[in-house]
Every structure is written in structure tokens, then in C-alpha cells.
Design an enzyme around this catalytic site. Structure first.
Site, PDB file in Angstrom:
ATOM      1  N   HIS A 169       0.845  -1.200   0.000  1.00 34.00           N
ATOM      2  CA  HIS A 169       0.000   0.000   0.000  1.00 34.00           C
ATOM      3  C   HIS A 169       0.878   1.247   0.000  1.00 34.00           C
ATOM      4  CE1 HIS A 169      -3.302  -2.700   1.171  1.00 34.00           C
ATOM      5  NE2 HIS A 169      -4.113  -1.736   0.751  1.00 34.00           N
ATOM      6  N   LYS A 173      -0.408   4.790   4.624  1.00 37.91           N
ATOM      7  CA  LYS A 173      -1.290   3.854   5.328  1.00 37.91           C
ATOM      8  C   LYS A 173      -0.777   3.627   6.744  1.00 37.91           C
ATOM      9  CE  LYS A 173      -3.701  -0.546   4.873  1.00 37.91           C
ATOM     10  NZ  LYS A 173      -4.979   0.056   5.285  1.00 37.91           N
TER      11      LYS A 173
HETATM   12  P1  NAD Z   1      -7.233   9.139   5.241  1.00 39.46           P
HETATM   13  O1  NAD Z   1      -6.290   9.314   6.371  1.00 39.46           O
HETATM   14  O2  NAD Z   1      -6.946   9.799   3.934  1.00 39.46           O
HETATM   15  O3  NAD Z   1      -8.705   9.603   5.684  1.00 39.46           O
HETATM   16  C1  NAD Z   1      -9.294   9.342   6.932  1.00 39.46           C
HETATM   17  C2  NAD Z   1     -10.108  10.580   7.298  1.00 39.46           C
HETATM   18  O4  NAD Z   1     -10.892  10.278   8.458  1.00 39.46           O
HETATM   19  C3  NAD Z   1      -9.215  11.790   7.634  1.00 39.46           C
HETATM   20  O5  NAD Z   1      -9.630  12.909   6.886  1.00 39.46           O
HETATM   21  C4  NAD Z   1      -9.457  11.977   9.131  1.00 39.46           C
HETATM   22  O6  NAD Z   1      -9.341  13.327   9.540  1.00 39.46           O
HETATM   23  C5  NAD Z   1     -10.884  11.430   9.251  1.00 39.46           C
HETATM   24  N1  NAD Z   1     -11.277  11.150  10.636  1.00 39.46           N
HETATM   25  C6  NAD Z   1     -10.553  10.521  11.601  1.00 39.46           C
HETATM   26  N2  NAD Z   1     -11.253  10.530  12.761  1.00 39.46           N
HETATM   27  C7  NAD Z   1     -12.444  11.144  12.512  1.00 39.46           C
HETATM   28  C8  NAD Z   1     -13.580  11.454  13.306  1.00 39.46           C
HETATM   29  N3  NAD Z   1     -13.610  11.141  14.611  1.00 39.46           N
HETATM   30  N4  NAD Z   1     -14.631  12.066  12.710  1.00 39.46           N
HETATM   31  C9  NAD Z   1     -14.597  12.407  11.404  1.00 39.46           C
HETATM   32  N5  NAD Z   1     -13.522  12.171  10.611  1.00 39.46           N
HETATM   33  C10 NAD Z   1     -12.458  11.531  11.158  1.00 39.46           C
HETATM   34  O7  NAD Z   1      -7.384   7.572   5.053  1.00 39.46           O
HETATM   35  P2  NAD Z   1      -8.051   6.787   3.822  1.00 39.46           P
HETATM   36  O8  NAD Z   1      -6.977   6.312   2.914  1.00 39.46           O
HETATM   37  O9  NAD Z   1      -9.200   7.572   3.289  1.00 39.46           O
HETATM   38  O10 NAD Z   1      -8.572   5.499   4.586  1.00 39.46           O
HETATM   39  C11 NAD Z   1      -9.509   5.593   5.650  1.00 39.46           C
HETATM   40  C12 NAD Z   1      -9.765   4.201   6.211  1.00 39.46           C
HETATM   41  O11 NAD Z   1     -10.399   3.389   5.203  1.00 39.46           O
HETATM   42  C13 NAD Z   1      -8.479   3.448   6.601  1.00 39.46           C
HETATM   43  O12 NAD Z   1      -8.769   2.656   7.744  1.00 39.46           O
HETATM   44  C14 NAD Z   1      -8.212   2.566   5.394  1.00 39.46           C
HETATM   45  O13 NAD Z   1      -7.438   1.438   5.668  1.00 39.46           O
HETATM   46  C15 NAD Z   1      -9.621   2.204   5.022  1.00 39.46           C
HETATM   47  N6  NAD Z   1      -9.843   1.726   3.647  1.00 39.46           N
HETATM   48  C16 NAD Z   1     -10.761   0.757   3.506  1.00 39.46           C
HETATM   49  C17 NAD Z   1     -11.098   0.282   2.262  1.00 39.46           C
HETATM   50  C18 NAD Z   1     -12.177  -0.763   2.154  1.00 39.46           C
HETATM   51  O14 NAD Z   1     -12.587  -1.119   1.021  1.00 39.46           O
HETATM   52  N7  NAD Z   1     -12.687  -1.254   3.284  1.00 39.46           N
HETATM   53  C19 NAD Z   1     -10.485   0.819   1.120  1.00 39.46           C
HETATM   54  C20 NAD Z   1      -9.544   1.834   1.280  1.00 39.46           C
HETATM   55  C21 NAD Z   1      -9.225   2.299   2.567  1.00 39.46           C
END
Ligand code: NAD
Length: 282
Positions: A169, A173
Site C-alpha cells: 500500500h 497507510k
Molecule cells: P485518510 O487518512 O486519507 O482519511 C481518513 C479521514 O478520516 C481523515 O480525513 C481523518 O481526519 C478522518 N477522521 C478521523 N477521525 C475522525 C472522526 N472522529 N470524525 C470524522 N472524521 C475523522 O485515510 P483513507 O486512505 O481515506 O482510509 C480511511 C480508512 O479506510 C483506513 O482505515 C483505510 O485502511 C480504510 N480503507 C478501507 C477500504 C475498504 O474497502 N474497506 C479501502 C480503502 C481504505
């Protein structure tokens, strides 16, 4: 056509932007040949943490599409008022807190957040018992549901082959192994009828000794802008089988999450997976 009001949580993140685009783009998805309850999704609110750069910006402009007239807010309670669905790709603590609130309000909660501990998962399961309709998956893409199914079958058929799961990744991440690698590990363990927790080897370093028979190994790579590469290797005497998936664009996760949201809107409270959404349980 019913219009289901969606809150995108983590709107300022990489997946948040993809989820805003997916919700804005879709207008009634086809599930197994039928329009899902003739419903469509509408962006109701977009939320992130206080102090995040995205706060106050128009969600559509932030996500690189036209203005949607919805400003990204840091007020979760205001965002939840009048909503039907929360699409949440944030962080474990945030998702656990949100699940409890979603249960109080009887909403749909699509959880893409990875890196949850056992205690986090237990709290999310409790929220589902308390009235939330939750779909949680470490990977919302259609291709990954199929891959997990193939891995389960291969692990069962090649019962004495060594299983190693490799993932790569992007450099930002924060959790490892990825939620998807663990999902694939669970699929392999299911095929072998063993517990992943009891058989996984998540780190190797130093003088490890020979590989433990029957274990499921994980290896993690981080770098650049890789959206998500996964390989499951089944290594036997004189041959190796590799089953893999490469995510090229975050829209595959966001489109799957939107599809799960439409599906969950017609379900009773409970904890579901993408296997349930796609009707592959039988
Ligand atoms: P990122 O860091 O770009 O985004 C996460 C966002 O969540 C940030 O903007 C952060 O400020 C926000 N956040 C954190 N705590 C919060 C709260 N209490 N209230 C509101 N917002 C809050 O990360 P990303 O790449 O977008 O990934 C996010 C999550 O999704 C990770 O856990 C990642 O592993 C996961 N993910 C899952 C899949 C899937 O298909 N399940 C796919 C891609 C990423």
C-alpha cells in the site's frame, strides 16, 4: 424513488473524496437485476475532524466534482440529524463511537475503516445488536469478494500447501497488515477450518527457525501511491499458485460501499459483510 440521505464520515480523506464522488454519481443501483428498492442516494452531510483542512469547503469541489452545496463540517451530531446512512472510512476509535450513535438512531452504517482491534470489533457487533444496520468489510470492491471465495476454495483443496499473503500500500497507510490481507487470511483459514488468530504469523525477524506447518504468513510492503496490491501464495512441493488483486482506483471501494448502503437500507438490524450484500452466502 426514495432518496436515502447519506453522511460521508472522513470526508477530508482519500476515501472520503471517493465516497463523495460515488454518492453524487449514482442514482439507483442495480442489484442482481433489480433496482434496489427503487432508492437512490443523496449526499446529506460530509464530516471530518475539527481542525482538518477540508472543514468549511464544499464537499463536491473538495472531491474534484462540481459544487454540491454541502459544506464539510466538524459537527457530527448536526450531520446525523435527518440522515439515513453513514458511509464511514475513518479510524477505529471514530468508527466505534459512530456505531454506538448510529445504533441509537437506527441508521445504516457502512464501515470501511481497517485496523480495528478485537475490542473495537466487539463494540461494533454490539451496536448491530442494539439497532444499527452495519455492513463492515476490509475491502468493498467486487473483485475482492470473488478473490476471497477463490482463496477459501484453494486453501481447502491444497490442504498441505504453505499459505503466504503479501500486500503493498501507499506510504501513508497507518495499519498493517491491511484489512484486506486479514480478510484474505480469514478466507484461507475458513477453507482450512482453522482459526486465523491461532495460526497467523504477522511478523518475521531474526532467527525465526523453520516455517511452522499449517501457519498463514503475512508480509507487508509500504511505498509511493499504491492503492492496494494483494497476493495469496500457496506454495507446495515443486509448484506455487498465486491468486492476486490490484486496486487501481479508489472508486472500486466507494462504488461497493454505495451498493452496500442501498442494500442495507432494506435489511433488519445486524452485522453484515459484502458476501451478504452480493448474496453469495449460499
Ligand atoms: P485518510 O487518512 O486519507 O482519511 C481518513 C479521514 O478520516 C481523515 O480525513 C481523518 O481526519 C478522518 N477522521 C478521523 N477521525 C475522525 C472522526 N472522529 N470524525 C470524522 N472524521 C475523522 O485515510 P483513507 O486512505 O481515506 O482510509 C480511511 C480508512 O479506510 C483506513 O482505515 C483505510 O485502511 C480504510 N480503507 C478501507 C477500504 C475498504 O474497502 N474497506 C479501502 C480503502 C481504505
Amino acid at each position: 424513488m426514495a432518496e436515502l440521505k447519506v453522511v460521508v464520515a472522513g470526508a477530508g480523506g482519500r476515501m472520503g473524496a471517493a465516497n463523495i464522488r460515488a454518492v453524487a454519481a449514482q442514482s439507483g443501483l442495480t442489484l442482481h437485476g433489480a433496482v434496489a428498492g427503487s432508492a437512490s442516494l443523496k449526499l446529506h452531510a460530509a464530516v471530518d475532524r475539527p481542525g482538518t483542512e477540508a472543514i468549511g469547503q464544499d464537499a463536491g469541489l473538495f472531491a474534484g466534482i462540481g459544487a454540491l452545496g454541502v459544506a464539510i463540517t466538524d459537527d457530527m451530531e448536526a450531520a446525523l440529524a435527518g440522515a439515513d446512512i453513514v458511509i464511514d472510512f475513518t479510524a477505529p476509535q471514530a468508527s466505534v463511537a459512530l456505531a454506538a450513535r448510529v445504533a441509537d438512531l437506527g441508521l445504516v452504517h457502512i464501515i470501511g475503516t481497517t485496523g480495528c482491534s478485537e475490542a473495537d470489533d466487539a463494540a461494533i457487533a454490539r451496536a448491530a445488536q442494539d439497532g444499527a444496520r452495519i455492513v463492515k468489510s476490509g475491502n468493498f470492491s467486487m473483485g475482492m469478494v470473488v478473490l476471497a471465495n477463490l482463496v477459501e476454495k484453494a486453501a481447502a483443496a491444497l490442504a498441505d500447501y504453505d499459505i503466504e499473503i503479501l500486500e503493498m500500500h501507499h506510504s501513508r497507510k497507518v495499519d498493517a497488515p491491511s484489512g484486506t490481507a486479514l480478510l484474505l487470511g480469514e478466507a484461507a483459514a475458513k477453507g482450512r477450518e482453522i482459526s486465523l488468530k491461532a495460526h497467523s504469523v504477522r511478523v518475521r525477524d531474526g532467527h525465526t527457525g523453520p516455517r511452522e506447518a499449517g501457519s498463514i504468513g503475512f508480509a507487508t510492503l509500504r511505498g509511493g501511491t499504491v492503492v492496494g496490491d494483494h497476493s495469496v501464495i500457496l506454495a507446495g512441493p515443486g509448484e506455487r499458485i498465486e491468486l492476486g488483486h490490484r486496486a487501481e482506483d479508489r472508486s472500486i471501494f466507494a462504488n461497493g460501499a454505495a451498493r452496500a448502503a442501498l442494500w442495507a437500507a432494506n435489511q433488519t438490524p445486524g452485522l453484515y459483510s459484502m458476501v451478504d450484500v452480493l448474496g453469495l452466502n449460499d
